[in-house]
Design a protein around this motif. Structure first.
Motif, PDB file in Angstrom:
ATOM      1  N   THR A  95       0.861  -1.185   0.000  1.00 21.78           N
ATOM      2  CA  THR A  95       0.000   0.000   0.000  1.00 21.78           C
ATOM      3  C   THR A  95       0.896   1.233   0.000  1.00 21.78           C
ATOM      4  OG1 THR A  95      -1.703  -1.175   1.245  1.00 21.78           O
ATOM      5  CG2 THR A  95      -1.829   1.231   1.217  1.00 21.78           C
ATOM      6  N   VAL A  96       0.813   2.037  -1.047  1.00 21.83           N
ATOM      7  CA  VAL A  96       1.719   3.180  -1.172  1.00 21.83           C
ATOM      8  C   VAL A  96       1.049   4.443  -0.639  1.00 21.83           C
ATOM      9  CG1 VAL A  96       2.946   2.182  -3.121  1.00 21.83           C
ATOM     10  CG2 VAL A  96       0.951   3.621  -3.552  1.00 21.83           C
ATOM     11  N   PRO A  97       1.837   5.406  -0.170  1.00 23.96           N
ATOM     12  CA  PRO A  97       1.256   6.642   0.398  1.00 23.96           C
ATOM     13  C   PRO A  97       0.579   7.493  -0.680  1.00 23.96           C
ATOM     14  CG  PRO A  97       3.572   6.356   1.036  1.00 23.96           C
ATOM     15  CD  PRO A  97       3.303   5.382  -0.055  1.00 23.96           C
ATOM     16  N   GLU A  98      -0.208   8.440  -0.220  1.00 24.09           N
ATOM     17  CA  GLU A  98      -0.849   9.382  -1.135  1.00 24.09           C
ATOM     18  C   GLU A  98       0.101  10.530  -1.474  1.00 24.09           C
ATOM     19  OE1 GLU A  98      -4.577  10.777   0.308  1.00 24.09           O
ATOM     20  OE2 GLU A  98      -5.522   8.794   0.249  1.00 24.09           O
ATOM     21  N   ARG A  99      -0.101  11.078  -2.669  1.00 28.88           N
ATOM     22  CA  ARG A  99       0.504  12.339  -3.123  1.00 28.88           C
ATOM     23  C   ARG A  99       2.034  12.347  -3.066  1.00 28.88           C
ATOM     24  NH1 ARG A  99      -3.560  15.638  -4.232  1.00 28.88           N
ATOM     25  NH2 ARG A  99      -5.564  15.320  -3.205  1.00 28.88           N
ATOM     26  N   GLU A 100       2.647  11.245  -3.422  1.00 30.79           N
ATOM     27  CA  GLU A 100       4.098  11.228  -3.570  1.00 30.79           C
ATOM     28  C   GLU A 100       4.476  11.645  -4.991  1.00 30.79           C
ATOM     29  OE1 GLU A 100       6.390   8.271  -0.729  1.00 30.79           O
ATOM     30  OE2 GLU A 100       5.250   7.160  -2.227  1.00 30.79           O
ATOM     31  N   VAL A 237      10.265   4.989  -6.461  1.00 28.34           N
ATOM     32  CA  VAL A 237       9.898   4.344  -7.716  1.00 28.34           C
ATOM     33  C   VAL A 237       8.817   3.319  -7.391  1.00 28.34           C
ATOM     34  CG1 VAL A 237      10.672   2.785  -9.551  1.00 28.34           C
ATOM     35  CG2 VAL A 237      12.133   4.682  -8.845  1.00 28.34           C
ATOM     36  N   TYR A 238       7.728   3.325  -8.168  1.00 32.74           N
ATOM     37  CA  TYR A 238       6.696   2.309  -8.031  1.00 32.74           C
ATOM     38  C   TYR A 238       6.888   1.277  -9.142  1.00 32.74           C
ATOM     39  CZ  TYR A 238       4.052   5.487  -4.936  1.00 32.74           C
ATOM     40  OH  TYR A 238       3.659   6.310  -3.914  1.00 32.74           O
ATOM     41  N   ASP A 239       7.152   0.047  -8.748  1.00 30.16           N
ATOM     42  CA  ASP A 239       7.300  -1.058  -9.696  1.00 30.16           C
ATOM     43  C   ASP A 239       5.949  -1.750  -9.799  1.00 30.16           C
ATOM     44  OD1 ASP A 239       8.068  -3.171 -11.236  1.00 30.16           O
ATOM     45  OD2 ASP A 239       9.320  -4.130  -9.724  1.00 30.16           O
ATOM     46  N   VAL A 240       5.259  -1.543 -10.930  1.00 32.13           N
ATOM     47  CA  VAL A 240       3.883  -2.013 -11.105  1.00 32.13           C
ATOM     48  C   VAL A 240       3.866  -3.175 -12.102  1.00 32.13           C
ATOM     49  CG1 VAL A 240       1.566  -1.396 -11.890  1.00 32.13           C
ATOM     50  CG2 VAL A 240       2.927   0.257 -10.583  1.00 32.13           C
ATOM     51  N   THR A 241       3.201  -4.252 -11.731  1.00 30.82           N
ATOM     52  CA  THR A 241       3.036  -5.400 -12.614  1.00 30.82           C
ATOM     53  C   THR A 241       1.548  -5.605 -12.860  1.00 30.82           C
ATOM     54  OG1 THR A 241       5.023  -6.410 -11.669  1.00 30.82           O
ATOM     55  CG2 THR A 241       3.582  -7.826 -12.969  1.00 30.82           C
ATOM     56  N   ILE A 242       1.161  -5.673 -14.135  1.00 35.43           N
ATOM     57  CA  ILE A 242      -0.254  -5.743 -14.524  1.00 35.43           C
ATOM     58  C   ILE A 242      -0.533  -7.081 -15.200  1.00 35.43           C
ATOM     59  CG2 ILE A 242      -2.082  -4.648 -15.891  1.00 35.43           C
ATOM     60  CD1 ILE A 242      -0.433  -2.056 -15.787  1.00 35.43           C
ATOM     61  N   HIS A 264      -5.497  -7.238 -12.563  1.00 33.55           N
ATOM     62  CA  HIS A 264      -4.726  -7.387 -11.334  1.00 33.55           C
ATOM     63  C   HIS A 264      -3.490  -6.494 -11.415  1.00 33.55           C
ATOM     64  CE1 HIS A 264      -6.768 -11.014  -9.541  1.00 33.55           C
ATOM     65  NE2 HIS A 264      -7.306 -10.957 -10.747  1.00 33.55           N
ATOM     66  N   VAL A 265      -3.315  -5.661 -10.394  1.00 30.88           N
ATOM     67  CA  VAL A 265      -2.228  -4.679 -10.365  1.00 30.88           C
ATOM     68  C   VAL A 265      -1.406  -4.898  -9.093  1.00 30.88           C
ATOM     69  CG1 VAL A 265      -1.622  -2.235 -10.429  1.00 30.88           C
ATOM     70  CG2 VAL A 265      -3.671  -3.037 -11.630  1.00 30.88           C
ATOM     71  N   HIS A 266      -0.167  -5.330  -9.273  1.00 33.68           N
ATOM     72  CA  HIS A 266       0.733  -5.552  -8.140  1.00 33.68           C
ATOM     73  C   HIS A 266       1.687  -4.363  -8.036  1.00 33.68           C
ATOM     74  CE1 HIS A 266       4.197  -7.168  -5.903  1.00 33.68           C
ATOM     75  NE2 HIS A 266       3.322  -7.971  -5.324  1.00 33.68           N
ATOM     76  N   VAL A 267       1.816  -3.810  -6.832  1.00 29.79           N
ATOM     77  CA  VAL A 267       2.610  -2.596  -6.622  1.00 29.79           C
ATOM     78  C   VAL A 267       3.725  -2.868  -5.622  1.00 29.79           C
ATOM     79  CG1 VAL A 267       2.544  -0.158  -5.983  1.00 29.79           C
ATOM     80  CG2 VAL A 267       0.534  -1.210  -7.030  1.00 29.79           C
ATOM     81  N   ARG A 268       4.914  -2.433  -6.004  1.00 29.00           N
ATOM     82  CA  ARG A 268       6.067  -2.524  -5.110  1.00 29.00           C
ATOM     83  C   ARG A 268       6.696  -1.138  -5.029  1.00 29.00           C
ATOM     84  NH1 ARG A 268      11.682  -4.728  -5.554  1.00 29.00           N
ATOM     85  NH2 ARG A 268      11.446  -4.524  -7.820  1.00 29.00           N
ATOM     86  N   ARG A 269       6.877  -0.626  -3.824  1.00 28.91           N
ATOM     87  CA  ARG A 269       7.444   0.718  -3.638  1.00 28.91           C
ATOM     88  C   ARG A 269       8.921   0.608  -3.262  1.00 28.91           C
ATOM     89  NH1 ARG A 269       8.827   4.440   0.217  1.00 28.91           N
ATOM     90  NH2 ARG A 269       8.308   6.627  -0.240  1.00 28.91           N
TER      91      ARG A 269
END
Length: 379
Positions: A95-100, A237-242, A264-269
């Motif tokens: 879960t990534v923060p808002e407004r980065e 950096v957000y590493d997103v896998t779709i 499906h969206v996987h997020v890595r911060r």
């Protein structure tokens, strides 16, 4: 050399493939008409004020205002996907923060991957500040090409000897940490197909690189330029896998609500400090990130989901309806002024269209008057 895998997971139950009925066809065409008309009216009426006049005094406030208006219009698309078409968008990972302020890297399965980044950006309050590195041919699209230029997307020819100067010049204008920014990059450089995957694997085998089955080998130089120039102003950096259930959708599938049933969206911060500063180590980091994506997608094929699902909630239906109503109301007012009001509104539209067409064709953006005066004095 392993065979490339087709990413169609059928392990889940209750998957839907909606037929293209007359009702869906009419509804999709109506939505497309609304989106085109609202985009046109927002661009021709607001661009001269916020992207030209205000920019003459402050690039920062010009971007803030443009991001707000862009976000209003762009929010129509997640509304279409999640509320009208009933596509399930399932987030997982962190879960990534808002407004980065972030650099987003994503895999490129199909022509509409970039549209599903909007669903995440909307939830994080950053929808209007998303920008893309995209192929230059898209700048020639009617109306939308004007928008890509006004909102400062970076167009590339996908030839580094041509693109390097353009990218570095544009990236250097994004270094103010006060400006909102989500810069999205697809390091594969093109969408995934089995033929491209085989070519990528052959190249990997010849050069001692890992052979990937679900993604292509990433192109590293553009990514490194982004990290190098923006390092001091980004949060992460957000590493997103779709990945998609059933099959990868096309643009028309999205418009008419035929596919996808699930996205499906996987997020890595990754904090910037964890990404190496040297080019060689940064390139290795990116290659390792795509090996991780490849494994995530292999697991998705086998299991039907990414790990740690449910990191984001559903969109507010009321919020979507309020936003949609506001955009349509503003467009209706502009439409009335254009057709039934003073002649001067028609003149304004003609001049605005002429400016947008020329500015896009010649890649022109006005500089603040303070900068112009400073340059004159120094010369």
């Amino acid at each position: 050399m392993e065979a490339c895998q087709t990413l169609n997971s059928d392990t889940g139950s209750g998957l839907k493939h909606y037929p293209l009925t007359p009702l869906r066809l009419v509804r999709g065409l109506a939505c497309l008409l609304v989106y085109l008309s609202t985009a046109f009216m927002f661009l021709v009426y607001f661009s001269p004020v916020f992207a030209v006049f205000l920019r003459l005094f402050s690039v920062h406030y010009s971007r803030k205002a443009s991001s707000f208006l862009f976000g209003l219009w762009l929010a129509l698309w997640p509304f279409l996907f999640e509320k009208i078409n009933r596509t399930k968008v399932i987030f997982s990972g962190e879960t990534v923060p808002e407004r980065e302020r972030v650099l987003v890297i994503a895999n490129h399965r199909t022509e509409v991957d970039w549209m599903y980044l909007w669903d995440l950006a909307l939830r994080k309050g950053c929808l209007g500040c998303i920008k893309y590195v995209l192929k230059s041919s898209l700048m020639k699209l009617p109306v939308f090409g004007w928008g890509f230029h006004v909102f400062e997307f970076i167009s590339v020819e996908r030839r580094w000897e041509v693109d390097e100067t353009i990218m570095r010049k544009m990236l250097s204008t994004f270094t103010n940490p006060l400006d909102p920014l989500w810069l999205a990059v697809f390091p594969e450089g093109t969408d995934f197909t089995e033929q491209k995957c085989i070519k990528s694997q052959l190249f990997a085998a010849e050069n001692g690189l890992p052979e990937l089955n679900n993604v292509l080998l990433p192109k590293t130089r553009g990514f490194y330029a982004c990290v190098e120039i923006l390092r001091g102003s980004l949060d992460a950096v957000y590493d997103v896998t779709i990945a998609y259930k059933n099959r990868c959708p096309t643009f028309t599938d999205n418009v008419f609500g035929v596919e996808p049933s699930e996205v499906h969206v996987h997020v890595r911060r990754i904090p910037l400090k964890d990404i190496p500063a040297s080019e060689s180590e940064c390139n290795t980091w990116l290659l390792d990130a795509f090996q991780l994506k490849d494994q995530l997608l292999s697991d998705f094929i086998a299991q039907g989901h990414f790990p740690n699902q449910g990191t984001e909630g559903d969109l507010s239906t009321l919020g979507c309806l309020v936003n949609c109503t506001a955009v349509i109301a503003i467009t209706s007012i502009f439409t009335y002024l254009s057709f039934f009001s003073s002649l001067w509104f028609k003149v304004y539209i003609v001049l605005s269209c002429a400016y947008l067409a020329c500015a896009t064709a010649f890649n022109f953006r006005p500089s603040p008057l303070v900068e112009y005066v400073t340059r004159k004095k120094s010369s």
